[in-house]
Scaffold this motif. Structure first.
Motif, PDB file in Angstrom:
ATOM      1  N   ARG A   1      -2.297   7.656  -5.179  1.00  0.00           N
ATOM      2  CA  ARG A   1      -3.702   8.082  -5.183  1.00  0.00           C
ATOM      3  C   ARG A   1      -4.404   7.514  -6.412  1.00  0.00           C
ATOM      4  N   TRP A   2      -5.723   7.406  -6.322  1.00  0.00           N
ATOM      5  CA  TRP A   2      -6.507   6.855  -7.417  1.00  0.00           C
ATOM      6  C   TRP A   2      -6.392   7.704  -8.681  1.00  0.00           C
ATOM      7  N   SER A   3      -6.112   8.969  -8.537  1.00  0.00           N
ATOM      8  CA  SER A   3      -5.964   9.835  -9.705  1.00  0.00           C
ATOM      9  C   SER A   3      -4.757   9.455 -10.555  1.00  0.00           C
ATOM     10  N   ARG A   4      -3.823   8.702  -9.968  1.00  0.00           N
ATOM     11  CA  ARG A   4      -2.632   8.275 -10.686  1.00  0.00           C
ATOM     12  C   ARG A   4      -2.727   6.837 -11.175  1.00  0.00           C
TER      13      ARG A   4
ATOM     14  N   ARG B   1       4.516  11.091  -6.296  1.00  0.00           N
ATOM     15  CA  ARG B   1       4.740  11.498  -4.920  1.00  0.00           C
ATOM     16  C   ARG B   1       4.937  10.269  -4.041  1.00  0.00           C
TER      17      ARG B   1
ATOM     18  N   GLU C   1       3.602  14.109   2.461  1.00  0.00           N
ATOM     19  CA  GLU C   1       3.955  13.759   1.096  1.00  0.00           C
ATOM     20  C   GLU C   1       5.206  14.513   0.664  1.00  0.00           C
TER      21      GLU C   1
ATOM     22  N   THR D   1     -13.353   9.431  -4.079  1.00  0.00           N
ATOM     23  CA  THR D   1     -12.887  10.376  -5.093  1.00  0.00           C
ATOM     24  C   THR D   1     -11.502   9.986  -5.567  1.00  0.00           C
ATOM     25  N   ASP D   2     -11.123  10.522  -6.731  1.00  0.00           N
ATOM     26  CA  ASP D   2      -9.818  10.192  -7.296  1.00  0.00           C
ATOM     27  C   ASP D   2      -8.665  10.739  -6.472  1.00  0.00           C
ATOM     28  N   ASP D   3      -8.939  11.725  -5.623  1.00  0.00           N
ATOM     29  CA  ASP D   3      -7.878  12.325  -4.826  1.00  0.00           C
ATOM     30  C   ASP D   3      -7.541  11.496  -3.594  1.00  0.00           C
ATOM     31  N   MET D   4      -8.292  10.455  -3.330  1.00  0.00           N
ATOM     32  CA  MET D   4      -8.057   9.628  -2.148  1.00  0.00           C
ATOM     33  C   MET D   4      -6.923   8.645  -2.389  1.00  0.00           C
TER      34      MET D   4
ATOM     35  N   SER E   1      -8.430  10.038   4.090  1.00  0.00           N
ATOM     36  CA  SER E   1      -7.581  11.217   3.980  1.00  0.00           C
ATOM     37  C   SER E   1      -6.134  10.925   4.361  1.00  0.00           C
TER      38      SER E   1
END
Length: 428
Positions: A253-256, A268, A279, A319-322, A334
């Motif tokens: 994910r982009w958050s990582r 993950r 996941e 978003t960063d969660d994507m 998603s």
């Protein structure tokens, strides 16, 4: 007149039956079936020597019962397998793989055998038969019949002589691992006193033979990937430069991804089982951080901007969660790129090259590892980037040839930096 030496139920008895003696000892109540369990042995002869052998056997039985923590169970292996699957903490993807071996091999062959009657020799015979022929034929020629899907009648046109196909050693080892796990549980549940799979000899593990693409082929692969699309090219490039596993890149994910610090975190993975994705933890259940080079960072920046533009077309904000690599079927990002779809697309791309490259996408992970080792990067650093456990033991086992080449390079480098010795001076 037949003689009998009666004893209490706990001490056992010796009975004369015709020209032989039978030794019987009560061993308690079966913990699963609740039936009384007995140990029995027949001794040939009725003379004094036979009686002495019978008494020795009775003594042996008593020692065996005393040694046991509980009564040996007559529960079938199939029941033990079901209980093990019900209580074991196994990932669903792993469980699905186990079920294939259990349904096709283990239960049909050993399912009706009591766990207390399975010995090391039984297991070794099974492994030997499977390594010779997966259908465990008797070696005699016969016509192998294929059944129709509905009527279950022989399709005459497809009947052909049987050809033995040995089961791979790695598959037999997997079957051994499942049986051993079940019997370990049976020991813990006090159904049996020991696990025979612990001493059974299993097929030797084949030494790893990684076959990474050459630098020239790697360049061809990357070029072909970017010709297909920028997104696909970025994915192939990232796998090649980081050595990420397929499930790790799909679960990213982009958050990582920290483009400023030029590093990404792998926490993950994303796997598929029976068409459904989910996941889960990494293979080694550990998080790791991988440093990125400037070219990879630039590609990820461009990829992120492209994702933002594509989502904006359907009024969705990035978003960063994507997921970094999103499925084309879900416009909201998603769902990530399917791991199986990645393998299929990569295989088709590699085979279309001229000349074709027959390789799985996992070979890019081998390429990353071998290039780093060949360049002289230390083993622990390479192991850390790959996510290998054991402080580099796995890396050394898989890439031993490249580690040796790196060691040779280190020796030459050290030798070149040592002061020159005048051999004439050494003779004085």
């Amino acid at each position: 007149m037949a003689r009998t030496r009666p004893e209490s139920r706990q001490r056992g008895r010796i009975e004369q039956r015709g020209n032989s003696l039978r030794v019987v000892l009560y061993a308690g109540t079966d913990p699963v079936t609740n039936r009384r369990s007995y140990l029995r042995e027949t001794i040939n002869g009725t003379d004094d020597a036979a009686w002495r052998r019978a008494e020795n056997k009775l003594t042996e039985f008593r020692a065996h019962v005393i040694k046991q923590r509980s009564t040996a169970s007559s529960v079938k292996l199939s029941y033990a397998i079901d209980e093990w699957l019900r209580t074991a903490d196994i990932e669903q993807s792993t469980r699905d793989g186990y079920m294939g071996y259990i349904d096709r091999v283990i239960k049909p062959i050993l399912g009706n055998t009591s766990v207390s009657k399975i010995g090391a020799r039984d297991l070794e015979n099974l492994y030997s038969q499977l390594r010779r022929c997966r259908k465990r034929c008797d070696g005699k020629p016969f016509i192998e019949k294929h059944k129709a899907d509905s009527e279950h009648d022989c399709v005459v046109s497809k009947c052909e002589p049987h050809k033995c196909k040995p089961m791979a050693a790695s598959t037999v080892r997997q079957i051994h691992s499942i049986i051993s796990g079940v019997l370990d549980a049976a020991v813990r549940w006090e159904w049996i006193s020991s696990n025979p799979a612990k001493i059974a000899k299993r097929p030797k593990q084949k030494a790893p033979e990684p076959d990474p693409p050459s630098p020239a082929d790697a360049a061809r692969l990357v070029e072909a990937a970017f010709e297909m699309s920028e997104d696909w090219g970025t994915l192939v490039w990232l796998v090649m430069t980081t050595g990420m596993r397929r499930a790790e890149v799909t679960g990213l994910r982009w958050s990582r991804v920290d483009l400023e610090a030029e590093v990404l975190e792998i926490r993950r993975t994303y796997v598929q089982s029976k068409g459904k994705g989910k996941e889960k933890d990494t293979k080694t259940h550990q998080m790791r951080r991988i440093a990125l080079d400037s070219e990879t960072v630039a590609l990820l920046r461009a990829h992120k901007e492209h994702c933002r533009e594509e989502l904006a077309k359907v009024d969705v904000r990035l978003t960063d969660d994507m997921f970094v690599f999103m499925s084309a079927r879900k416009a909201d990002a998603s769902v990530p790129y399917s791991p199986d779809a990645i393998s299929r697309r990569y295989k088709k791309m590699a085979e279309r090259l001229n000349p074709p490259i027959k390789t799985h996408i996992h070979a890019l992970r081998h390429f990353s590892a071998t290039e780093l080792l060949t360049a002289g990067v230390d083993l622990r650093t390479v192991a850390g980037r790959l996510g290998h456990g054991g402080g580099g033991a796995t890396t050394l086992r898989v890439y031993a040839a490249w580690v040796a080449a790196s060691d040779r390079k280190a020796a030459e480098l050290l030798g070149s930096r040592m002061p020159r010795i005048d051999r004439a001076d050494t003779r004085r």
